[in-house]
Design a protein around this motif. Structure first.
Motif, short mmCIF file in Angstrom:
data_model
loop_
_atom_site.label_atom_id
_atom_site.label_comp_id
_atom_site.label_asym_id
_atom_site.label_seq_id
_atom_site.Cartn_x
_atom_site.Cartn_y
_atom_site.Cartn_z
N MET A 87 -8.45 3.06 -11.57
CA MET A 87 -8.05 4.44 -11.28
C MET A 87 -9.33 5.24 -11.03
N PHE A 88 -9.14 6.39 -10.37
CA PHE A 88 -10.30 7.25 -10.16
C PHE A 88 -10.18 8.48 -11.06
N HIS A 89 -11.25 8.74 -11.83
CA HIS A 89 -11.26 9.95 -12.66
C HIS A 89 -12.45 10.80 -12.25
N PRO A 90 -12.20 12.01 -11.74
CA PRO A 90 -13.34 12.84 -11.35
C PRO A 90 -14.14 13.29 -12.56
N THR A 91 -15.46 13.38 -12.39
CA THR A 91 -16.29 13.91 -13.47
C THR A 91 -16.57 15.39 -13.19
N ASN B 223 -3.22 24.50 2.13
CA ASN B 223 -4.53 23.89 1.98
C ASN B 223 -4.65 23.03 0.73
N VAL B 224 -3.89 23.38 -0.30
CA VAL B 224 -3.83 22.48 -1.47
C VAL B 224 -3.20 21.16 -1.02
N GLY B 225 -2.11 21.27 -0.27
CA GLY B 225 -1.42 20.08 0.21
C GLY B 225 -2.30 19.22 1.09
N MET B 226 -3.07 19.87 1.96
CA MET B 226 -3.92 19.09 2.85
C MET B 226 -5.07 18.42 2.10
N TRP B 227 -5.52 19.01 1.03
CA TRP B 227 -6.54 18.34 0.21
C TRP B 227 -5.92 17.08 -0.39
N PHE B 228 -4.68 17.22 -0.89
CA PHE B 228 -4.02 16.06 -1.50
C PHE B 228 -3.73 14.99 -0.46
N GLU B 229 -3.45 15.40 0.80
CA GLU B 229 -3.20 14.39 1.83
C GLU B 229 -4.41 13.46 1.94
N ARG B 230 -5.59 14.04 2.05
CA ARG B 230 -6.80 13.22 2.19
C ARG B 230 -7.05 12.40 0.93
N PHE B 231 -6.79 13.01 -0.23
CA PHE B 231 -6.97 12.28 -1.49
C PHE B 231 -6.03 11.08 -1.54
N VAL B 232 -4.77 11.30 -1.12
CA VAL B 232 -3.78 10.22 -1.14
C VAL B 232 -4.21 9.10 -0.19
N ILE B 233 -4.60 9.47 1.03
CA ILE B 233 -4.99 8.45 2.00
C ILE B 233 -6.17 7.65 1.47
N ALA C 185 0.84 -1.21 0.00
CA ALA C 185 0.00 0.00 0.00
C ALA C 185 0.87 1.25 0.00
N PHE C 186 1.95 1.22 0.79
CA PHE C 186 2.78 2.42 0.88
C PHE C 186 3.75 2.53 -0.29
N LEU C 187 4.21 1.40 -0.78
CA LEU C 187 5.06 1.41 -1.96
C LEU C 187 4.28 2.00 -3.13
N ASN C 188 3.02 1.57 -3.24
CA ASN C 188 2.16 2.04 -4.32
C ASN C 188 1.86 3.53 -4.15
N ARG C 189 1.70 3.95 -2.89
CA ARG C 189 1.40 5.35 -2.61
C ARG C 189 2.55 6.25 -3.05
N THR C 190 3.78 5.81 -2.76
CA THR C 190 4.93 6.66 -3.04
C THR C 190 5.43 6.53 -4.47
N SER C 191 5.21 5.36 -5.11
CA SER C 191 5.80 5.19 -6.44
C SER C 191 4.81 4.66 -7.47
N GLY C 192 3.53 4.53 -7.10
CA GLY C 192 2.54 4.01 -8.03
C GLY C 192 2.01 5.09 -8.95
N PRO C 193 0.86 4.84 -9.57
CA PRO C 193 0.31 5.83 -10.51
C PRO C 193 -0.12 7.14 -9.85
N TYR C 194 -0.27 7.13 -8.51
CA TYR C 194 -0.65 8.37 -7.84
C TYR C 194 0.54 9.01 -7.13
N ALA C 195 1.75 8.64 -7.56
CA ALA C 195 2.94 9.22 -6.92
C ALA C 195 2.96 10.73 -7.02
N TRP C 196 2.41 11.27 -8.11
CA TRP C 196 2.37 12.74 -8.26
C TRP C 196 1.57 13.39 -7.14
#
Lengths: 175, 464
Positions: free
Chosen positions: B404-408, B378-388, B331-342
């Motif tokens: 993958m998740f794609h927002p509409t 606040n941008v960073g904190m939004w991404f924190e929740r998105f990442v989790i 889970a953490f390997l994927n978090r740091t280096s997977g498709p959502y690494a950005w």
């Protein structure tokens, strides 16, 4: 004297002058009706000889009621009315803590604030007696009820002036 | 005897008298709305309307309009929920915890921060309600009400239900706390007003007269409310984190979540207070009340909580490795280096690196830098929740169901709606309510203002 309530109103500019004045006026035998301030002045309630408020007791009682209600509600619903085992937990379990805590805080806060509004006679349609409009701006206002005091208005005016009041006015209310 | 520290800087500058304070704050309520206010209102109402359309479509068609799929069942909605709740926390922290610690600098910002709390919590609560799909039945799902199933009650073992109680208690207690603070100031406006506004502010002030007896009770009530709100605010984000921590999803199932979420909440909340106050300060010319000192102190809190959050991120990574559990490690390997690494990189840069800039005094006392960094946080904190949320879900136990998740447009639209609501409410507040606690500011004027400081020194010299 005219019908209705008659007051003498002393205006004070400074909180420290006011605190000293309250002690002086009281020691000279004049009963103070109430003091109105634009902000809380520390030590004023003691200087006026007010007892400590019992609102903390109300807060505790309401909080305790909240705890009790929450525990009764959860036990009744999940253990008595429709007993159900969820996730292998007991009917009554430590998982009741969060809801119990929240209900304690909720009832304590609302109960205390409600009690405060009732005992202070505060409600949207309340018509407060404003002795001087500046008492919510920049002046401390000391009101002395002439009916409560045996001294003559002139004597009281002197006492107020000597205690440091910047002005002394008379104020009358109809009822 | 009042002891004035010669070292301590005054909290209110500009040599204000009590009457100046009244004029400065009430004047903003009494004057006609300015052009800039009308423009700001127009922008936020446009956002509200555009987002309202997306929200309406979501309610009409169902949450299938969002980008959720069978693997990623929680995404923007819960991200936005946690983000808004987190922002709300700073208001309570400032007014309750700083009150208990007797931090007088809170008095210039607590009113607006509490208003922010209330509006942010409303925005937050909207997401789980809409996510129910059929919110008109939500009462039966969320509240312990008798129903047609022979009263099959709600599940008190579930953190989702705890959340219902936590958020609604938090909202109502914050509302009461905020309103109690407003009552004396409404009375000040009432005593200056004429005509219809006298009637309105008269009703709002509950007949406040400023009697010593009432003030004495009022002080006790404020102190106890602060005492109640302090554990409450900590419990709320703890319970929000339980939504994840009590599950068995790798990446969510961690004991560090409660303190980590609380620190993150204070972090993002203070950043939002900063964003709002810097604008309010400028537009309403409140530079004497919200001084550089206030900005610096807020930045220090942002820096401290940002560092706590950074430590939590690193602890999470360490624990994943140290646990020896393959799923957790993946889970953490994927978090740091997977498709959502950005997204992970975004979170790390905005939340861990950027607040460290506040070590430099030049940066933490600069208004431009504070404003930019408050938004970055606040941008960073939004991404924190998105990442989790999203990175823990999108690659689950079966590789065949990885997604993958794609927002509409509707995900974005509903988020926009909450922004529209938040700013509309905040601008209305800033126009019709006193933005700074007048009574509290007056109570510190004597001990903490520039004017009395000089007066006292002169008096002392004369005495000697």
């Amino acid at each position: 004297m005219d019908s209705g309530k008659n007051y003498l109103v002393g205006i004070y500019e400074d909180e420290d002058v006011l605190l000293a004045a309250v002690k002086k006026v009281r020691s000279s035998g004049v009963k103070i009706h109430e003091v109105f301030s634009p902000y809380p002045v520390h030590g004023l309630d003691e200087a006026l000889g007010y007892k400590r408020t019992r609102l903390p007791i109300a807060a505790f009682m309401f909080g305790f009621l909240g705890t009790l209600l929450a525990l009764i509600m959860q036990t009744y619903m999940l253990a008595i009315d429709w007993p159900m085992i969820i996730g292998g937990k007991n009917y009554t379990s430590v998982t009741y803590v969060p809801v119990t805590f929240e209900m304690t805080v909720l009832l304590s806060a609302f109960g205390m604030v409600g009690t405060f509004l009732v005992v202070s006679n505060m409600k949207p349609w309340a018509k407060p007696r404003i002795f001087d409009l500046r008492s919510t701006d920049d002046k401390h206002v000391m009101a002395v009820d002439l009916d409560e005091n045996s001294q003559s208005p002139e004597e009281i005016t002197n006492v107020l002036n000597e205690s440091g009041a910047s002005e002394v006015n008379s104020k009358q209310f109809e009822d | 005897m009042q002891v004035v520290s010669p070292v301590r800087e005054p909290l209110v500058t500009g040599k204000k008298t009590y009457h100046d304070v009244t004029n400065d704050i009430c004047g903003r309520v009494e004057e006609k709305p300015s052009k800039s206010w009308l423009l700001a209102m127009a922008v936020s109402l446009t956002a509200l309307a555009a987002g309202g359309w997306a929200l309406g479509e979501t309610l009409w068609e169902g949450i299938g309009m969002w980008g959720l799929n069978r693997t990623v069942g929680w995404a923007w909605d819960i991200t936005n929920f946690v983000w808004w709740v987190g922002i709300g926390h700073a208001g309570t922290l400032i007014s309750a915890i700083l009150l208990l610690f007797r931090q007088k600098w809170r008095m210039s910002i607590n009113r607006a921060a509490e208003a922010m709390t209330i509006f942010a919590v409303i925005c937050a609560a909207m997401f789980p309600i809409v996510h129910m799909g059929r919110p008109w039945l939500g009462f039966y799902w969320a509240l312990p009400l008798p129903n047609t199933f022979g009263s099959l009650w709600v599940n008190f073992h579930s953190p989702l239900l705890w959340d219902v109680f936590a958020i609604s208690t938090y909202f109502s207690v914050s509302l009461v706390f905020w309103y109690m603070g407003l009552i004396p100031d409404f009375a000040t406006i009432r005593d200056r007003a004429k005509g219809i506004s006298k009637v309105i502010y008269g009703a709002l002030s509950f007949g406040w007269d400023g009697a010593a007896r009432t003030w004495s009770r009022y002080e006790t009530v404020s102190l106890i409310l602060a005492g109640l709100a302090t554990p409450l605010v900590l419990s709320v984000h703890t319970i929000v984190s339980f939504d994840f921590a009590t599950s068995v999803i790798p990446g969510w199932h961690t004991t560090i979540f409660p303190p980590y979420f609380v620190a993150g909440a204070i972090f993002s909340g203070f950043a939002m207070v900063m964003t709002l106050m810097l604008v309010t300060r400028k537009v309403y010319k409140l530079e004497d009340y919200i001084t550089i000192k206030h900005i610096e102190l807020m930045n220090i809190i942002v820096m401290v909580t940002g560092s706590i959050v950074g430590v939590a991120y690193i602890t999470e990574l360490f624990m994943a490795w140290y646990s020896g559990v393959e799923y957790e490690q993946y889970a953490f390997l994927n978090r740091t280096s997977g498709p959502y690494a950005w997204a992970y990189a975004m979170m790390m840069t905005c939340n861990v690196v950027s607040p460290q800039l506040f070590w430099f005094k030049k940066i933490r006392t600069s208004i431009t830098a504070s404003f930019v960094l408050s938004i970055v946080v606040n941008v960073g904190m939004w991404f924190e929740r998105f990442v989790i949320i999203v990175t823990s879900l999108h690659r689950d136990y079966l590789p065949s169901s990885w997604a993958m998740f794609h927002p509409t447009l509707y995900d974005i639209g509903v988020y926009l709606f909450t922004f529209g609501f938040f700013f509309t409410a905040f601008f209305l507040f800033a126009k019709f309510f006193p933005v700074i606690n007048i009574a509290e500011i007056k109570s510190i004027l004597k001990s903490d203002s520039e004017k009395t400081a000089t007066v006292k020194t002169v008096a002392e010299n004369v005495n000697e």
